[in-house]
Design a protein around this motif. Structure first.
Motif, mmCIF file in Angstrom:
data_model
loop_
_atom_site.group_PDB
_atom_site.id
_atom_site.type_symbol
_atom_site.label_atom_id
_atom_site.label_comp_id
_atom_site.label_asym_id
_atom_site.label_seq_id
_atom_site.Cartn_x
_atom_site.Cartn_y
_atom_site.Cartn_z
ATOM 1 N N UNK A 1 -1.597 12.218 1.274
ATOM 2 C CA UNK A 1 -2.451 11.037 1.435
ATOM 3 C C UNK A 1 -3.459 11.232 2.561
ATOM 4 N N UNK A 2 -4.395 10.308 2.661
ATOM 5 C CA UNK A 2 -5.404 10.290 3.720
ATOM 6 C C UNK A 2 -5.262 9.032 4.566
ATOM 7 N N UNK A 3 -5.722 9.121 5.824
ATOM 8 C CA UNK A 3 -5.674 7.986 6.740
ATOM 9 C C UNK A 3 -6.999 7.235 6.794
ATOM 10 N N UNK A 4 -8.077 7.848 6.344
ATOM 11 C CA UNK A 4 -9.406 7.229 6.358
ATOM 12 C C UNK A 4 -10.266 8.029 5.384
ATOM 13 N N UNK A 5 -11.474 7.584 5.064
ATOM 14 C CA UNK A 5 -12.288 8.316 4.088
ATOM 15 C C UNK A 5 -12.832 9.609 4.687
ATOM 16 N N UNK A 31 14.919 4.072 -3.056
ATOM 17 C CA UNK A 31 14.816 3.367 -4.340
ATOM 18 C C UNK A 31 14.138 4.241 -5.399
ATOM 19 N N UNK A 32 13.103 4.992 -4.984
ATOM 20 C CA UNK A 32 12.330 5.799 -5.921
ATOM 21 C C UNK A 32 12.956 7.166 -6.195
ATOM 22 N N UNK A 33 13.948 7.555 -5.419
ATOM 23 C CA UNK A 33 14.573 8.866 -5.611
ATOM 24 C C UNK A 33 13.825 9.997 -4.956
ATOM 25 N N UNK A 34 13.052 9.696 -3.911
ATOM 26 C CA UNK A 34 12.303 10.725 -3.186
ATOM 27 C C UNK A 34 13.109 11.223 -1.997
ATOM 28 N N UNK A 56 0.833 -1.206 0.000
ATOM 29 C CA UNK A 56 0.000 0.000 0.000
ATOM 30 C C UNK A 56 0.868 1.257 0.000
ATOM 31 N N UNK A 57 1.903 1.268 0.826
ATOM 32 C CA UNK A 57 2.771 2.444 0.904
ATOM 33 C C UNK A 57 3.543 2.629 -0.403
ATOM 34 N N UNK A 58 3.996 1.536 -1.007
ATOM 35 C CA UNK A 58 4.676 1.658 -2.293
ATOM 36 C C UNK A 58 3.764 2.304 -3.327
ATOM 37 N N UNK A 59 2.485 1.932 -3.320
ATOM 38 C CA UNK A 59 1.532 2.531 -4.250
ATOM 39 C C UNK A 59 1.448 4.037 -4.041
ATOM 40 N N UNK A 60 1.350 4.476 -2.790
ATOM 41 C CA UNK A 60 1.255 5.909 -2.501
ATOM 42 C C UNK A 60 2.522 6.645 -2.929
ATOM 43 N N UNK A 61 3.688 6.096 -2.603
ATOM 44 C CA UNK A 61 4.944 6.760 -2.957
ATOM 45 C C UNK A 61 5.181 6.736 -4.468
ATOM 46 N N UNK A 68 3.310 9.509 -5.892
ATOM 47 C CA UNK A 68 4.020 10.774 -5.708
ATOM 48 C C UNK A 68 5.029 10.993 -6.824
ATOM 49 N N UNK A 69 5.811 9.974 -7.127
ATOM 50 C CA UNK A 69 6.806 10.090 -8.194
ATOM 51 C C UNK A 69 6.118 10.301 -9.541
ATOM 52 N N UNK A 70 5.000 9.617 -9.774
ATOM 53 C CA UNK A 70 4.282 9.757 -11.040
ATOM 54 C C UNK A 70 3.719 11.165 -11.219
ATOM 55 N N UNK A 71 3.531 11.896 -10.126
ATOM 56 C CA UNK A 71 3.084 13.283 -10.202
ATOM 57 C C UNK A 71 4.269 14.248 -10.190
ATOM 58 N N UNK A 72 5.459 13.746 -10.519
ATOM 59 C CA UNK A 72 6.666 14.565 -10.654
ATOM 60 C C UNK A 72 7.152 15.161 -9.339
#
Length: 813
Positions: free
Chosen positions: A606-610, A370-373, A335-340, A343-347
């Motif tokens: 990101x959000x922690x809940x809806x 690994x992602x360069x963040x 899940x965290x990899x998806x969020x990070x 972030x990279x995909x949004x430059x």
């Protein structure tokens, strides 16, 4: 019980029970109490409608987690039980013998269990005390009141606890106050010493990198040992003498031809495997070789605030990170990899780990490296006053700071250690500190000085900044409104309900917090509501809005910029466009001020809940429209149009954050809403790296009253292309046509799914499949008449939310 002959993971067959009640459920490691109860349907979904307060009994209770493991042989010698993170106050028993107590989520604990361990079956039990009761008791026992941020946090006095402060609430979080075990539980057999921590420092000179490694240990007896380290095929070792008690030993490795680590967009991210060995134990780290500096030199404006990596100044584009989920067990690596990755995909090239959250697990920082963040990292203090006059509490903080600095010292992503979030401002927020500022200022100074001492003692490669926002060290000025030095938090637009254009009234040196709210997508809203709840004024929608007056402010802003929508779905869609426009206005203007401004980190990633919030990624990781807009306004190469406040001209500015100068061809067009597209011509320009550059100016009257500006650019090397629009007035003031938009979804010759959009008239914020799990190459776009726009599916996400049907939305009259 899994492991080697000297270390075992104790993660299997745990049972959780409520003290004084018959409740018993399986307990996963890592995991939390709420998630364990939810998995066995002992509690309802905490996020559903207004369930939250009905579950207060969970954090008000005591719980016990226990397991049994077997020792086949007689356990002679020294054994240590190591727990990476226990939340937060707990008593540990082994075979009925108390072996230790935990009192901080942010500490690794190492307990000597040699006298309690036995051959055969061993029963390990962890009794969690109530976090909320502990917090209240600590304030009651303190000699005077230490105020907490009561308007944000439903649960009081969490400033006395060393746990994530947002577990008590916040203006975007549910107040569950979770309890749990978030890292590993390890049993270690020791020989002479216990290897605890490793500190890694880099020295770059003349194309060579020297790693200075310090190993920290606890010895039981005098001994002659060998400390060794290996990296990239090299091995270094030396004999050391250890004496009983705490000790440390140093070692160095030299890399002659280092492959440097760079932030994403500036180079590659090579990582080395580093292993440190002592007395049969080892600590493994992944390390990247880089130099990082914080530039705060004096200039004609005030003082700069810029990050320099490997000698190159980097404009930081990013957002603030909060914990990945209010239920800690759901914050998995996937899940965290998806969020990070999003972030990279949004430059983005930087995130800020905010001080009201938590120090994340090792794998989080591995992912960032690994992602360069780059990671701006607060120490975990936010918005409260803290009991730093208590020597025991302060000693706990000192241990925490040193452990975390050492743990993260090898991570190339670590760009900054920051003392806290908004503690300087908090001195002015509470009646107690207003009336007796000196007392609370002294307490703040003790806390901040303890953190600074830890930095000076450990000497990490990452620089230190005392607080955020801050004008500078030992400066207690107004970091919210001073744009001449330091980092800035700029909240006037949201909290003071000012127009988006107010962002152009300041030019921060670095803006580390600012934001604007929106509602989540239809799919997320449906995940926590009944149909009758889907009204922004309903009790359930207001329960899922934690900032007082937030829903009203969203609606009022929509009315300020758009004609009012007909229904709930259109209103939530417009709220996301409004949020995106706010961030676009701020960020494009501040980027156009480069190098005066050298970074923007909006609140929040990101959000922690809806919930209705400032996030660009809604709960579950789906992309709000802001995140698609961020992909464009955070593009490394950008051309933006800004109004000249003095004369009304439209200034076109090129910004180049890439690592080399670029030749750009810029095409400028006037688009008439009731007519066609008329070219203003092309401009060829060479864009430098170090500053934004004015390209040309256009007279405001050249646009007319019913037209907007469209920009299109391409670099000579073909690597950077983009589009942008400039609307000279608010969308509601235009006479928008009703477009006819065709949509064709198909698979191209490369096997990629494409969506071709075509309109007969100009159409704004055209969005396809909002709230779905497919990530598109672009979305929320402007369509020009008879010019097809192709969206490509670039990634398929996985989500625990149910799927939603694809819909097409656009801005209506």
């Amino acid at each position: 019980m899994r492991g080697t002959h000297s270390e075992w993971l104790l993660h299997d067959d745990w049972i959780l029970a409520r003290i004084g009640a018959p409740t018993k459920v399986p307990f996963a490691i890592p995991g939390d109490v709420h998630s364990a109860l939810l998995a066995e349907e002992e509690i309802p979904d905490p996020f559903w409608r207004d369930t939250e307060t009905s579950l207060d009994w969970v954090h008000e209770s005591q719980w016990q987690a226990e397991t049994t493991f077997t020792m086949e042989a007689d356990p002679t010698g020294a054994y240590c039980l190591t727990l990476d993170s226990v939340d937060c106050h707990a008593i540990l028993f082994l075979n009925g013998i108390e072996i230790g107590r935990c009192e901080s989520q942010f500490l690794r604990y190492d307990f000597d269990v040699s006298k309690a361990l036995q051959k055969g079956a061993n029963r390990l039990a962890i009794r969690f005390l109530s976090n909320s009761r502990e917090a209240r008791d600590k304030q009651d026992q303190f000699p005077f009141k230490v105020p907490h941020i009561f308007w944000n946090c439903r649960l009081p006095h969490y400033n006395f606890l060393r746990k994530a402060q947002c577990h008590a609430g916040w203006d975007w979080n549910i107040a569950l106050s979770p309890l749990g075990i978030y890292g590993t539980v390890r049993l270690r057999k020791l020989s002479t010493v216990r290897l605890d921590d490793v500190m890694v420092r880099q020295h770059h000179a003349d194309g060579v990198v020297r790693l200075d490694i310090t190993a920290f240990y606890h010895a039981d007896e005098p001994a002659e040992l060998t400390l060794a380290a290996s990296l990239d095929g090299q091995v270094a070792s030396q004999a050391i003498t250890v004496w009983p008690g705490e000790g440390k030993a140093d070692l160095s490795i030299t890399i002659d031809q280092p492959r440097l680590w760079w932030p994403i967009g500036h180079g590659e991210q090579p990582l080395y495997d580093l292993t440190i060995m002592l007395d049969g134990q080892s600590i493994e780290r992944r390390i990247g070789l880089r130099q990082i500096e914080l530039v705060t030199d004096r200039d004609e404006i005030g003082n700069r605030f810029a990050f320099r990596v490997n000698g190159r100044e980097i404009f930081c584009r990013g957002a603030n990170w909060i914990p990945a989920d209010a239920l800690p067990a759901r914050a998995t690596p996937d899940h965290v990899r998806d969020l990070l990755t999003s972030a990279v995909e949004a430059n983005m090239n930087m995130i800020r780990v905010w001080g009201g959250g938590q120090y994340e697990p090792d794998w989080f920082y591995d992912l960032c490296s690994e992602l360069g963040l780059l990671v701006w990292h607060d120490f975990m203090f936010a918005c409260n006053l803290y009991p730093a006059s208590d020597p025991d509490w302060l000693a706990l903080v000192r241990r925490e700071a040193r452990q975390q600095i050492r743990r993260l010292s090898s991570q190339p992503c670590m760009a900054l250690w920051c003392g806290d979030n908004e503690l300087v401002g908090a001195l002015t927020w509470y009646e107690e500190s207003k009336k007796d500022r000196d007392r609370y200022l002294v307490m703040y100074d003790r806390l901040n000085h303890a953190l600074e001492e830890a930095i000076h003692a450990e000497r990490p490669d990452s620089p230190f900044w005392p607080s955020s926002p801050s004008v500078g060290p030992l400066n207690f000025g107004d970091g919210w409104h001073d744009d001449t030095a330091g980092d800035m938090h700029f909240w006037d637009v949201w909290h003071s309900a000012k127009d988006f254009e107010h962002y152009r009234s300041v030019q921060p040196r670095f803006c580390s917090e600012f934001g604007f709210q929106s509602f989540p997508s239809k799919r997320v809203i449906e995940s926590f509501t009944e149909p009758q709840d889907r009204n922004v004024s309903s009790p359930v929608m207001e329960t899922h809005q934690r900032n007082e007056g937030g829903n009203s402010r969203i609606v009022e802003t929509i009315a300020r910029y758009f004609r009012f929508p007909d229904g709930f779905d259109d209103l939530t869609y417009l709220s996301q466009i409004s949020q995106g426009l706010a961030m676009k206005t701020a960020i494009e203007y501040w980027r156009s001020a480069k190098p005066r401004c050298m970074g923007t980190l909006y609140w929040q990633l990101n959000d922690t809940w809806p919930v209705a919030s400032w996030s660009g990624l809604e709960y579950g990781g789906g992309w709000k429209l802001l995140h698609y807009m961020a992909r464009r306004f955070y593009a490394p190469v950008l051309v933006t149009a800004q109004p000249d406040r003095a004369c009304g001209d439209i200034i076109l500015t090129a910004i180049n954050d890439s690592p080399t100068p670029l030749d750009l061809t810029l095409s400028i067009a006037k688009v008439e809403l009731q007519g066609g597209v008329k070219a203003f011509g092309d401009v060829h320009v060479t864009c430098p790296m170090g500053r934004a550059m004015e390209v040309t100016r256009i007279k405001r009257e050249a646009l007319g009253e019913d037209a907007f500006l469209h920009l299109n650019w391409l670099s000579k090397d073909g690597l950077h292309r983009g589009e942008n629009d400039y609307l000279p007035k608010r969308p509601k003031d235009f006479n928008l046509p009703t477009p006819s938009i065709s949509l064709d979804e198909h698979v191209n010759d490369k096997g990629e799914t494409e969506i071709t959009l075509l309109s007969d008239k100009p159409a704004f914020f055209v969005t396809y499949h909002h709230g779905g799990d497919r990530i598109f190459s672009d979305n929320c776009v402007t369509l020009l008449p008879d010019r097809p726009k192709i969206l490509t599916v670039t990634r398929q996400r996985r989500s625990h939310l149910p799927p939603i049907e694809a819909e097409l939305s656009y801005l209506k009259q």
